[in-house]
Design a protein around this motif. Structure first.
Motif, PDB file in Angstrom:
ATOM      1  N   GLU A 196       1.551  -5.824  -3.865  1.00  0.00           N
ATOM      2  CA  GLU A 196       0.986  -5.834  -2.516  1.00  0.00           C
ATOM      3  C   GLU A 196       1.570  -4.699  -1.679  1.00  0.00           C
ATOM      4  O   GLU A 196       0.841  -3.997  -0.959  1.00  0.00           O
ATOM      5  N   TYR A 197       2.889  -4.516  -1.784  1.00  0.00           N
ATOM      6  CA  TYR A 197       3.567  -3.514  -0.955  1.00  0.00           C
ATOM      7  C   TYR A 197       3.158  -2.088  -1.338  1.00  0.00           C
ATOM      8  O   TYR A 197       2.797  -1.272  -0.476  1.00  0.00           O
ATOM      9  N   ASN A 199       0.600  -0.966  -3.084  1.00  0.00           N
ATOM     10  CA  ASN A 199      -0.824  -0.687  -2.899  1.00  0.00           C
ATOM     11  C   ASN A 199      -1.134  -0.423  -1.431  1.00  0.00           C
ATOM     12  O   ASN A 199      -1.959   0.444  -1.095  1.00  0.00           O
ATOM     13  N   ARG A 200      -0.446  -1.136  -0.551  1.00  0.00           N
ATOM     14  CA  ARG A 200      -0.691  -0.990   0.890  1.00  0.00           C
ATOM     15  C   ARG A 200       0.034   0.220   1.482  1.00  0.00           C
ATOM     16  O   ARG A 200      -0.526   0.940   2.303  1.00  0.00           O
ATOM     17  N   ASN A 201       1.268   0.459   1.071  1.00  0.00           N
ATOM     18  CA  ASN A 201       2.111   1.461   1.724  1.00  0.00           C
ATOM     19  C   ASN A 201       2.264   2.770   0.962  1.00  0.00           C
ATOM     20  O   ASN A 201       2.637   3.778   1.565  1.00  0.00           O
ATOM     21  N   GLN A 205      -2.492   2.067  -7.062  1.00  0.00           N
ATOM     22  CA  GLN A 205      -3.594   1.229  -7.536  1.00  0.00           C
ATOM     23  C   GLN A 205      -3.090   0.470  -8.757  1.00  0.00           C
ATOM     24  O   GLN A 205      -3.085   0.988  -9.865  1.00  0.00           O
ATOM     25  N   GLU A 400      10.267  -5.040   5.239  1.00  0.00           N
ATOM     26  CA  GLU A 400       9.630  -4.002   6.053  1.00  0.00           C
ATOM     27  C   GLU A 400      10.307  -3.867   7.410  1.00  0.00           C
ATOM     28  O   GLU A 400      10.375  -2.761   7.961  1.00  0.00           O
TER      29      GLU A 400
END
Length: 511
Positions: A196-197, A199-201, A205, A400
């Motif tokens: 999750e981290y 891919n978002r930040n 992929q 974060e």
């Protein structure tokens, strides 16, 4: 060699009698003399203390598969030299006052023998690793001189708020089922949080199934090297570059090909010449180590094109990408890769605290199982408890928030360090890698300083100033003196006086 462990012998032993003995016969000469020498060594080493009862002769004979008379001859020799004494009906015991020869201990004898014998023959892998290990001395101050101002790179500040949160999570989760063997791929929940981290930040992929947890980025490099490299294979690395990565590749039998770096990262223009040769390419695109340059988007795309056409693989070491202070972050190579040719390495050691040996690798789907198999053969898995604590730390939002706090602190120190360097040595130096990461590189314009590097370092370290050379990170000799300055582990108040001391150290050496 005989291990004396016969339950029947206990019937013949008093409280001070030897009940377990590893008796090693040297194979030289008559058996009774071998027994005598072996027993003498046990006495001199203190394994048989004063007053201790020796094993009965018939029991020792049985254990050694020799006649009882042979053992008795050995004991007689010990008696003749004053090591033991026989008591009628009480067996044979070590004398209460041993000869002065006891001062010449077995350890001393073995040390002397070790000095006379040849050094053990090491494998090629061990020899290369040892050479790199011993070469690390060039990178750090030697001796016990205290450093008043230490610009060591790699050290970080441990945030007290995060430390308290980590301690509470550690206590709360310890009673959970964390006491059995875990998965060599890592805890599922942690892999989900990492996916999750990144891919978002980081623009990656990946799915949790592509992630493997490791004991820091160095273990990731070691497993990847064993995954791909056979003796004689070629690996492309940055020049200058991360010394420990080169060590891993060379220890695995690879021929390391240096690729020059400039202000836009690795110079990829000559990659086409290596298309049919190199198996792997190692790169630190987000903050090149040690120069700090950032690999441009056009060069990232060129690397991916090379990997696809050459059927090679790229190792993307994203060791400190969380700390970027100027400009927009560029997406990770892994997120731009459409042909599954990138292995992405991330670590929590540079963000939270170095003692937390948890990193991760994002793997192409076809490489997940081979990687896990190699990991299982080395150390099974990373500590389950720490994995679960880290997963909860990320899930609760602590990670974060920690990053935001540390970015502010490190940004302040970065600005202070740059200002101090420019004020003290501005006309004498060039600064590299100032917009990201946790260190920067200072290159001196005076070319004559490189010849004086050893003397400069010695003078600085003797004065209590911790500065660190870039030269060991080059395969080819550099043209000018370069120094690395970490600012994540030094207090704000120490930066200005530390750079003032640097000026005092350097000025006498300037042309």
């Amino acid at each position: 060699m005989a291990l004396l462990k016969d339950p029947n012998m206990y019937n013949y032993m008093g409280p001070k009698e030897c009940r377990l003995m590893l008796l090693e016969l040297d194979g030289d000469g008559p058996l009774y003399l071998q027994i005598y020498r072996a027993m003498k060594l046990q006495i001199l080493a203190g394994h048989l203390s004063e007053g201790a009862k020796l094993p009965a002769s018939r029991i020792l004979a049985n254990q050694l598969s020799v006649s009882r008379n042979v053992v008795m001859l050995g004991y007689d020799q010990l008696k003749a030299e004053g090591y033991v004494i026989g008591h009628k009906g009480g067996g044979t015991r070590v004398v209460d006052c041993l000869p002065d020869e006891r001062l010449d201990t077995v350890d001393q004898a073995r040390n002397n023998a070790r000095k006379e014998s040849a050094a053990p023959k090491l494998s090629a892998q061990a020899t290369i690793s040892l050479a790199y290990w011993q070469g690390r001395a060039r990178l750090s101050p030697q001796g016990n001189t205290p450093l008043s101002y230490d610009f060591r790179y790699g050290d970080i500040e441990v945030d007290q708020q995060s430390k308290k949160q980590w301690r509470r999570l550690t206590a709360r989760l310890f009673n959970n089922d964390v006491h059995q063997y875990g998965s060599p791929q890592g805890e599922t929940y942690l892999r989900e949080k990492i996916a999750e981290y990144v891919n978002r930040n980081r623009g990656c992929q990946c799915s949790p199934e592509q992630i493997a947890i490791v004991n820091g980025s160095q273990q990731a490099l070691d497993i990847i090297a064993r995954l791909f490299i056979s003796p004689g294979d070629k690996v492309i690395v940055e020049e200058p570059g991360y010394l420990a990565a080169k060590a891993v590749f060379q220890a695995a039998g690879a021929s390391v090909i240096p690729m020059a770096v400039d202000q836009d990262g690795m110079q990829v223009e000559s990659l086409s010449q290596q298309r049919s040769k190199a198996r792997l390419l190692y790169v630190t695109p987000s903050h090149q180590f040690p120069t700090g340059s950032i690999l441009s988007l056009s060069r990232r795309l060129a690397l991916l094109e090379w990997a696809e056409k050459a059927e090679g693989f790229i190792i993307e070491d994203d060791y400190d990408s969380e700390f970027r202070f100027e400009g927009r972050p560029i997406a990770a190579l892994q997120g731009l890769d459409k042909s599954s040719r990138t292995l992405y390495i991330g670590t929590f050691s540079k963000v939270l605290f170095p003692a937390l040996r948890i990193g991760y690798v994002i793997l192409p789907p076809d490489l997940v199982e081979p990687f896990i198999a190699l990991r299982w053969h080395s150390d099974r898995h990373t500590g389950t408890h720490q994995q679960r604590v880290l997963a909860e730390f990320i899930a609760a939002g602590f990670y974060e928030r920690h990053l935001r706090r540390m970015r502010k602190r490190y940004e302040s120190r970065r600005r202070l360090l740059i200002a101090s360097l420019q004020a003290s040595l501005g006309s004498q130096i060039e600064l590299h890698g100032t917009n990201a990461g946790l260190h920067l590189m200072v290159v001196f314009k005076d070319r004559s300083l490189l010849e004086k590097e050893t003397e400069i370092l010695s003078t600085a370290w003797s004065a209590g100033l911790g500065i660190y050379p870039a030269s060991p990170l080059y395969q080819l000799p550099p043209e000018r003196l370069g120094l690395l300055f970490g600012y994540s582990g030094i207090e704000d108040a120490a930066i200005q006086p530390g750079i003032a001391l640097l000026k005092q150290v350097i000025e006498p050496f300037l042309s």
